[in-house]
Design a protein around this motif. Sequence first.
Motif, short mmCIF file in Angstrom:
data_model
loop_
_atom_site.label_atom_id
_atom_site.label_comp_id
_atom_site.label_asym_id
_atom_site.label_seq_id
_atom_site.Cartn_x
_atom_site.Cartn_y
_atom_site.Cartn_z
N ARG A 1 40.44 36.52 48.77
CA ARG A 1 39.03 36.51 49.26
C ARG A 1 38.45 35.58 50.26
O ARG A 1 37.81 35.89 51.00
CB ARG A 1 38.27 36.36 47.81
CG ARG A 1 36.80 36.54 48.03
CD ARG A 1 36.22 36.42 46.51
NE ARG A 1 36.57 35.75 45.60
CZ ARG A 1 36.16 34.26 45.47
NH1 ARG A 1 35.25 33.89 46.08
NH2 ARG A 1 36.42 33.44 44.48
N GLN B 1 43.14 29.68 37.22
CA GLN B 1 42.22 30.90 38.15
C GLN B 1 43.63 31.61 38.46
O GLN B 1 44.84 31.41 38.93
CB GLN B 1 41.48 30.43 38.74
CG GLN B 1 40.23 30.07 38.10
CD GLN B 1 39.12 29.50 38.89
OE1 GLN B 1 39.13 28.66 39.84
NE2 GLN B 1 38.02 30.46 38.84
N VAL C 1 41.82 34.48 44.63
CA VAL C 1 40.92 33.51 45.22
C VAL C 1 41.57 33.43 46.89
O VAL C 1 40.74 33.38 47.68
CB VAL C 1 41.02 32.12 44.81
CG1 VAL C 1 40.28 31.00 45.43
CG2 VAL C 1 40.22 32.37 43.29
N VAL D 1 39.30 25.04 42.66
CA VAL D 1 39.42 26.11 41.66
C VAL D 1 40.40 25.32 40.64
O VAL D 1 41.37 24.65 41.13
CB VAL D 1 39.99 27.40 42.05
CG1 VAL D 1 38.98 28.18 43.06
CG2 VAL D 1 41.43 27.21 42.86
N LEU E 1 41.31 25.05 50.74
CA LEU E 1 41.29 25.53 49.24
C LEU E 1 41.68 24.37 48.41
O LEU E 1 43.01 23.94 48.76
CB LEU E 1 41.85 26.84 48.81
CG LEU E 1 41.71 27.26 47.43
CD1 LEU E 1 40.26 27.33 46.84
CD2 LEU E 1 42.75 28.46 47.10
#
Length: 191
Positions: A45, A37, A42, A33, A6
């Motif tokens: 998930r 955020q 995130v 991202v 990520l």
Amino acid sequence: MTIRVLIVDAKPERSQELEQAMGDAGFEVVATVDEQQDLHAVVERLAPDAVIIDSALPSRDTLEHVGQLGRRYPKPMIMLAEQESPDLTRIAAKAGVSAYVVDHVQPALMRSMVNVAIASFESHRALKGELTRTQETLAQRRSIDRAKALVMELRSIGEEAAYQYLRTTAMNRRMTIHELAQELLTAAGKR
């Protein structure tokens, strides 16, 4: 198995370059991202294998947020920054950042950097787990020793006989010696 990463970045123009470098290095970028955020949602998930934070000069707030994220969802975290600061490096290490890299890394080096950060993170986590288990074992041992001393005092017997009494009683009651020790100490008000 492909490592899933990520990317957290405040500037999309930089993140495109980083995404390309990660893809070229053989990683799967699950998402890019903005640092504003909800990173907890995130990470929960998407469940990445590693998190890369790209920040020109990470603020103390960003590093605190990374620390909270690392405590809730332990993952290897790599911080890419444009400038180095000894204070920020120390804060980043305390926040749980596995690697703090100044300037962008070429794709050829990106794979080894992420792999080393993941290996270091796993090693650190294993050591923490071992430390926790050792601390629990020592705490149990102290409880058993206190219970043994209590039995020695109450029954006027020696140490070996007290231990055998605890062992036999625990076996007969289908419990561990530690559980029996806790019960005895609680009943005696010596917890």
